[in-house]
Design an enzyme around this catalytic site. Structure first.
Site, PDB file in Angstrom:
ATOM      1  N   ASP A  79     -15.666  -3.070  -1.360  1.00  0.00           N
ATOM      2  CA  ASP A  79     -15.196  -2.862   0.005  1.00  0.00           C
ATOM      3  C   ASP A  79     -16.418  -2.705   0.898  1.00  0.00           C
ATOM      4  OD1 ASP A  79     -12.632  -2.766  -1.121  1.00  0.00           O
ATOM      5  OD2 ASP A  79     -12.797  -0.607  -1.450  1.00  0.00           O
ATOM      6  N   ASP A  96       0.845  -1.191   0.000  1.00  0.00           N
ATOM      7  CA  ASP A  96       0.000   0.000   0.000  1.00  0.00           C
ATOM      8  C   ASP A  96       0.882   1.242   0.000  1.00  0.00           C
ATOM      9  OD1 ASP A  96      -2.088  -1.764   0.141  1.00  0.00           O
ATOM     10  OD2 ASP A  96      -2.580  -1.346   2.237  1.00  0.00           O
TER      11      ASP A  96
END
Length: 238
Positions: free
Chosen positions: A132, A10
């Protein structure tokens, strides 16, 4: 598609980070050289790297694009990337620098036909839709807005529109290192025919085994790897 344990890289502010539930300022991990981190995961056996441009997800601009390019050039692995991908031009650019699969979320939720356009232009295998989920509904805009829509319903819809795979992240467990809730992943896997990659809360090797057993085709692993709960080799061996 065989099952894969996929390390997360990330990106935020040019660094490799791991956040708690995606919230800025909650860094559990912050490393200065994401390219070296990515190379290390490949050296340890990773076949796929999962990159998320967190700045892009929050601000809508792919601010870490040069790092993504360097990772594609220096790492002998498949690369899937999400965060701030909003246009056909974004996708064309990423595929052009060597990305294998782009992950769209907010843009897909706001304009579902965008997924069909991408699949028609670039092929379904290159297009992954991110669902998500928090509290049973899909959230967008860097996990700041609730859509009111259910992951299963959207999974079915995006499969029909040409998505080649789905990334399902359970935000309720993401980054907490408290284990997974396998139920929503299992429900989504049963509802679609395309591959589902699971993410969010994977803390133990047993969590990886559970993801595999319900039929998901991969598990994205972040903080548990970076904090040494197990090695990538152990994860691959599950």
């Amino acid at each position: 598609m065989t099952f894969e344990a996929i390390p997360a890289v990330d990106l935020k502010g040019g660094r490799c980070v791991q956040l708690v539930q995606g919230k800025p300022g909650t860094e559990l991990v912050s490393l200065p050289d994401p390219v070296s981190v990515a190379r290390e995961w490949v050296d340890q056996g990773a076949k796929t790297l999962h990159l998320i441009d967190l700045d892009g997800a929050i601000h809508g601009k792919r601010e870490n694009a040069p790092i993504v390019r360097d990772i594609c050039q220096q790492c002998d692995a498949h690369v899937q990337i999400g965060g701030g991908i909003r246009s056909m031009e974004d996708v064309e650019d990423l595929l052009g620098i060597g990305v294998d699969r782009v992950i769209v979320s907010t843009a897909a939720l706001k304009n579902p036909r965008f997924v069909r356009q991408l699949a028609d232009e670039f092929g379904s295998d290159c297009i992954m839709v991110a669902l998500d989920s928090a509290g049973g509904e899909v959230i967008i805009e860097g996990w700041t807005l609730r859509s009111g829509l259910k992951p299963v319903d959207l999974g079915i819809k995006f499969e029909e529109l040409g998505a080649g795979s789905i990334l399902f992240t359970n935000v309720d467990t993401e980054g907490l290192l408290g284990g997974i809730d396998i139920t929503p992943t299992a429900e989504l896997v049963r509802s679609v025919n395309i591959p589902v990659i699971a993410s969010g809360g994977i803390t133990t090797l047993a969590d990886i085994a559970a993801v595999r057993e319900v039929g998901a085709k991969g598990a994205v692993i972040g903080s548990a790897l970076y904090l040494g709960r197990f090695t990538l080799a152990e994860a691959i061996g599950v």
